[in-house]
Design an enzyme around this catalytic site. Structure first.
Site: not given
Length: 315
Positions: A232, A282, A261
């Site tokens: 994360r 991601h 994000e």
């Protein structure tokens, strides 16, 4: 039974037949904050990957019985409100492990062999100009024999450790920082960082891990070390990492996550142009097979809920 999927675009056009077979499925590619209540209205079951379902919204959805989180993390759901309102919340764990493990070593392998730089040189025609059969402009380092430190030794960290061992690395499991007792098979946090040739992060983001890797802790690493984060954003202080990369205090970093994000225009890592960082958007979790497993497990959660034996229950 009415089922609503709020952010279908996050499932990358994966076949949703396992879900549509269970009821009246309505899909929305995206749902912004203003659309949440309208899109959820009348739904018995809501599926959300990253769309926020807060207490105010949940209170206005009296028909809602089940929230299926199309992910492992549930920080986008007000769990206290869901519990108070009698709304079951289920997530999906473990579906992306093979994909994340593969991505972890893809980032690391590219960095250790400077694949990204050699590939760019080939695209620019530099190999054609070489005065010998190969180019040796950038260092290439083997993983075999290196100290591979894992922080976060759950199922994902364990799976990464097995692959690291297959490469011939020495796996070291870092204990939690400030731990008073060191568990068997683990090494004290600061000592593990000092030993690391590779630091691979696989812990959740919470109050204890936020900015855990900062100027002080990253400063414990060797100048020859690599940092990989497929966990994360926010676990690593991004400004501190840019400073350390700029000063070549470590050899490289591979990141698949950022603190906010999608990436923001002012994010330090998104703006960093050095060759010692590889940043991906991601995507570590997003192998085709991984998303297919995710959809099937969401369907299983719904079936089990309807049969009175809810699975993967968070609330």
């Amino acid at each position: 039974m009415k089922i609503v999927l709020l952010d279908a675009a996050t499932l990358a056009n994966t076949d949703l037949t396992p879900l549509s077979a269970l009821g009246e499925l309505t899909t929305y590619q995206h749902t912004n904050k203003e659309q949440v209540l309208t899109h959820c209205k009348g739904a018995d079951i809501v599926i959300s990957n990253k769309v926020v379902l807060d207490a105010t919204t949940l209170a206005k959805l009296p028909q809602l019985k089940l929230i299926c989180v199309a992910a492992t993390g549930t920080n986008n759901i007000d769990l206290d409100a869901a519990k108070e309102l009698g709304i079951r919340v289920c997530n999906v764990a473990g579906y992306s492990t093979p994909s994340v493990v593969q991505h972890t070593f893809t980032l690391l392998g590219n960095l250790m062999s400077n694949i990204h730089r050699y590939q760019q040189d080939c695209a620019n025609g530099l190999w054609q100009q070489s005065n010998m059969f190969c180019r040796l402009d950038y260092s290439i380092t083997e993983l075999s024999g290196k100290n591979f430190v894992i922080f976060g030794h759950g199922s994902l960290g364990q799976a990464v450790g097995k692959v690291a061992e297959a490469f011939g690395a020495q796996v070291i499991i870092a204990e939690r920082p400030n731990a008073t007792d060191i568990r068997p098979g683990r090494i004290a946090f600061t000592e593990a960082l000092k030993m690391a040739d590779v630091l691979s992060i696989h812990c959740p983001l919470n109050d204890e891990t936020r900015n855990l890797f900062n100027r002080e802790t990253l400063g414990l690493l060797k100048p020859t070390s690599f940092v990989i984060n497929t966990a994360r954003g926010g676990i690593v202080d991004e400004s501190a990492l840019v400073e350390i990369l700029t000063n070549n205090q470590i050899t490289g970093a591979g990141f698949d996550v950022l603190s906010v994000e999608p990436a923001q225009a002012n994010n330090p890592l998104a703006n960093y142009q050095g060759h010692n960082l590889i940043l991906t958007p991601h995507t570590a979790w997003a192998a085709k097979e991984s998303i297919e497993r995710l959809v099937k497990e969401i369907a299983n959660n719904i079936v089990n809920f309807n049969n009175g034996r809810a699975s993967n229950v968070v609330v």
